[in-house]
Design a protein around this motif. Structure first.
Motif, PDB file in Angstrom:
ATOM      1  N   TRP A   1      39.496  36.479  48.388  1.00  0.00           N
ATOM      2  CA  TRP A   1      38.903  36.704  47.018  1.00  0.00           C
ATOM      3  C   TRP A   1      37.741  36.971  46.740  1.00  0.00           C
ATOM      4  CZ3 TRP A   1      34.146  33.812  47.735  1.00  0.00           C
ATOM      5  CH2 TRP A   1      34.016  34.393  49.341  1.00  0.00           C
TER       6      TRP A   1
ATOM      7  N   GLU B   1      35.803  40.253  39.346  1.00  0.00           N
ATOM      8  CA  GLU B   1      37.392  40.343  39.034  1.00  0.00           C
ATOM      9  C   GLU B   1      37.603  42.245  38.945  1.00  0.00           C
ATOM     10  OE1 GLU B   1      36.690  38.850  35.076  1.00  0.00           O
ATOM     11  OE2 GLU B   1      36.344  36.627  35.903  1.00  0.00           O
TER      12      GLU B   1
ATOM     13  N   GLN C   1      31.110  35.609  39.245  1.00  0.00           N
ATOM     14  CA  GLN C   1      33.361  35.955  39.556  1.00  0.00           C
ATOM     15  C   GLN C   1      34.125  35.886  40.635  1.00  0.00           C
ATOM     16  OE1 GLN C   1      33.525  39.770  37.281  1.00  0.00           O
ATOM     17  NE2 GLN C   1      32.453  39.280  35.571  1.00  0.00           N
TER      18      GLN C   1
ATOM     19  N   SER D   1      36.621  33.578  41.803  1.00  0.00           N
ATOM     20  CA  SER D   1      37.234  33.849  42.763  1.00  0.00           C
ATOM     21  C   SER D   1      37.657  33.058  43.872  1.00  0.00           C
ATOM     22  CB  SER D   1      37.258  35.736  43.200  1.00  0.00           C
ATOM     23  OG  SER D   1      37.086  36.771  41.720  1.00  0.00           O
TER      24      SER D   1
END
Length: 168
Positions: A45, A49, A149, A153
């Motif tokens: 993760w 992105e 982001q 995630s």
């Protein structure tokens, strides 16, 4: 004003050098914290992105290091280095993050993990050595959006993990 939080002198002294991002994640605090402690989780993760992570070495302990490469969606590789400064299991992680060991531009981050009902509120407070380095991170590297982001995630990964645990 009722309910207003007074800033401490230390907090206001760093305000122009810091970025603070928070998010509530629908998963238990211990699971959210665990996602930071094991490389098998981090590599799934970590990063904004479109980015992927390759770990070169990883030792999650105070004084330990994580050496990795972030691979950008455009093919650019970004060498990264983190030293874990202080760890309070399931509550707090303090770290130093740069491009390499002894990077003079490395910045410090403090991550706190607090229960929020059955969810977890994570707060990531990053303080840069100078206002100019903070501004460069925001303008050139889109640090605020990238941080949001990255926590997004994390939220998606940990929420999925919590769902799978609940199913078994």
């Amino acid at each position: 004003m009722a309910g207003a939080r007074r800033e401490t002198p230390a907090a206001t002294a760093t305000a122009d050098r810091e970025i603070v991002i928070s998010r509530v994640i629908d998963a238990p605090r211990e699971l959210v914290f665990e996602a930071f402690t094991e490389v098998r989780h981090l590599s799934r993760w970590w990063g904004p992105e479109g980015f992927t992570t390759t770990t070169r070495s990883f030792e999650f302990r105070e004084g330990g290091e994580w050496v990795f490469v972030l691979h950008g969606p455009d093919g650019t590789d970004y060498p990264e280095w983190i030293r874990w400064l202080r760890i309070a299991p399931a509550e707090r992680i303090e770290l130093l993050h740069g491009e390499f060991r002894d990077d003079p531009n490395a910045f410090e981050s403090v991550l706190t993990f607090a229960p929020d009902g059955t969810a977890t509120r994570i707060v990531m407070r990053t303080v840069f050595p100078t206002k100019e380095l903070r501004d460069e991170a925001v303008e050139k590297y889109h640090a605020v959006e990238g941080g949001r982001q990255t926590l997004g995630s994390l939220a998606a990964y940990v929420t999925d993990l919590a769902r799978k645990v609940a199913e078994h």
